[in-house]
Design an enzyme around this catalytic site. Structure first.
Site, PDB file in Angstrom:
ATOM      1  N   GLU A   1      51.443 -39.989  -1.513  1.00  0.00           N
ATOM      2  CA  GLU A   1      52.582 -40.827  -1.132  1.00  0.00           C
ATOM      3  C   GLU A   1      53.113 -41.684  -2.274  1.00  0.00           C
ATOM      4  O   GLU A   1      54.335 -41.697  -2.516  1.00  0.00           O
ATOM      5  CB  GLU A   1      52.204 -41.714   0.073  1.00  0.00           C
ATOM      6  CG  GLU A   1      51.896 -40.946   1.333  1.00  0.00           C
ATOM      7  CD  GLU A   1      50.420 -40.646   1.517  1.00  0.00           C
ATOM      8  OE1 GLU A   1      49.953 -40.645   2.667  1.00  0.00           O
ATOM      9  OE2 GLU A   1      49.733 -40.427   0.491  1.00  0.00           O
TER      10      GLU A   1
ATOM     11  N   GLU B   1      29.044 -17.038  -2.953  1.00  0.00           N
ATOM     12  CA  GLU B   1      29.195 -15.701  -3.504  1.00  0.00           C
ATOM     13  C   GLU B   1      27.880 -14.909  -3.520  1.00  0.00           C
ATOM     14  O   GLU B   1      27.731 -13.961  -4.277  1.00  0.00           O
ATOM     15  CB  GLU B   1      29.786 -15.776  -4.913  1.00  0.00           C
ATOM     16  CG  GLU B   1      31.183 -16.364  -4.948  1.00  0.00           C
ATOM     17  CD  GLU B   1      31.937 -16.028  -6.209  1.00  0.00           C
ATOM     18  OE1 GLU B   1      32.021 -14.840  -6.572  1.00  0.00           O
ATOM     19  OE2 GLU B   1      32.448 -16.968  -6.849  1.00  0.00           O
TER      20      GLU B   1
ATOM     21  N   GLY C   1      23.428 -14.398  -2.912  1.00  0.00           N
ATOM     22  CA  GLY C   1      23.286 -13.014  -2.452  1.00  0.00           C
ATOM     23  C   GLY C   1      23.015 -12.888  -0.976  1.00  0.00           C
ATOM     24  O   GLY C   1      23.334 -13.765  -0.163  1.00  0.00           O
TER      25      GLY C   1
END
Length: 355
Positions: free
Chosen positions: A46, A288, A290
């Site tokens: 803002e 990501e 395993g």
């Protein structure tokens, strides 16, 4: 509001622990100011939009993707800034879930005679701010689980060969996805086997997500990429309460932050891991791998979004599964997600699912 939301998304992965907010100021049918939360969460959207608008903000309408803050923190309240600028109408997508604000910002605006309209494109705003909201309501971040699989659901051959299952366009898109999250998370096995850097590359982006590795016993090599670059890009390692003291000292010497977490079922307690990350300001996590980490997150009900890349290659049953054992006996007990998007990315297929 759609423009304000698109501006706010520019800050995703860059503003934590604050939400990524967008603001557009309109007067007489013209945009006179726009802004989004700056890196590190300051300044807010803002005041940046108001600075562009200047004196013309008097009598204008401000479109904001989140209720303007009402409390004094490192900066004065955004609600007061809108009041002082003479804004006559505030259109907000959604109310803040932060208990310090949660309706108080709207009350301030209305008390000053400003018209307040809420709920415009609320569903989109709820999704954009979901990570921040979860830290306020559940004490954990939003979790995205990314899986890049062969057609038959494998992430590597039985020898561990995995580069590359998907093609370059998919890998480039993954880098862009990393950039929109506060942290990238992998398990210790992935860190040992792949020696990943887990950074955003090839997009001209300097601000990097925190790299988080889960390793109960801290049995990670200190001569790999993560250790060598820990002083340049943050590395956080979540470990068990009984991790060897010398291993902790080795990683601290490398420049990593070590985070002791509770243990459960022979591994780390994923709920405690996520609480620990949220306590340190993380609102959005990109997992990501395993397979064991994916299974643990799914089993704990912590995955909010699944992103899959499927390639037209078949590895066979002896290949490594993308998700580890979950001990599910009945199909009705398996976690289910709803499909929200499918598209082609180069020669691969992208599919996105949410809880």
């Amino acid at each position: 509001m759609a423009l304000a939301l698109s501006l706010g998304r520019r800050g995703q992965g860059r503003t934590w622990p604050n939400p990524a907010v967008g603001c557009v100021i309109v007067k007489d049918g013209h945009i006179i100011g726009r802004g989004w939360t700056a890196d590190g969460g300051r300044p807010h959207a803002e005041p940046q939009a108001l600075a562009q608008a200047g004196a013309a903000a008097k009598g204008a309408t401000a479109y904001v993707t989140l209720e303007p803050c009402s409390h004094f923190g490192k900066t004065p309240p955004c609600a007061q800034a809108l009041i002082d600028a003479g804004i006559s109408h505030v259109v907000a997508a959604v109310q803040d879930q932060d208990p310090r604000v949660s309706g108080a910002g709207f009350d301030m605006l209305r008390a000053a005679g400003i018209i307040v309209t809420t709920g415009v494109l609320k569903d989109q705003a709820d999704l954009d701010h979901a990570g921040f909201f979860l830290t306020q309501t559940e004490g954990r971040p939003w979790v995205t689980l990314k899986l890049a699989n062969s057609f038959d659901g494998r992430i590597a051959t039985h020898t561990g060969d995995s580069q590359w299952i998907t093609d370059a366009p998919a890998r480039r898109l993954v880098h862009a996805m990393r950039a929109r999250h506060d942290a990238v998370l992998v398990g210790g096995g992935t860190a040992r086997d792949d020696d990943p850097s887990l950074t955003v590359r090839g997009l001209g982006i300097e601000r990097q997500p925190v790299r988080v590795v889960l390793s109960r016993g801290l049995d990670l090599p200190t001569d790999g990429v993560l250790a060598r670059t820990a002083h340049e890009v943050p590395v956080w390692i979540c470990h068990g309460q009984e991790a060897p003291k010398d291993r902790i000292e080795d990683w601290v010497a490398c420049g990593a932050q070590v985070i002791p977490c509770d243990e459960a079922h022979g591994g780390l307690d994923m709920r405690d891991v996520m609480r620990s990350l949220a306590q340190r300001g993380v609102t959005r996590v990109f997992c990501e791998g395993g397979g064991s980490v994916a299974a643990s997150l799914l089993h704990a009900g912590l995955v909010d979004e699944m992103i899959g890349f499927s390639a037209g290659v078949v590895v066979g049953a002896e290949g490594r599964a993308s998700v580890g054992p979950m001990q599910i006996d009945r199909l009705r007990d398996a976690p289910r997600f709803r499909l929200v998007e499918v598209r082609r990315v180069g020669p691969d297929v992208l599919h996105i699912w949410r809880r």
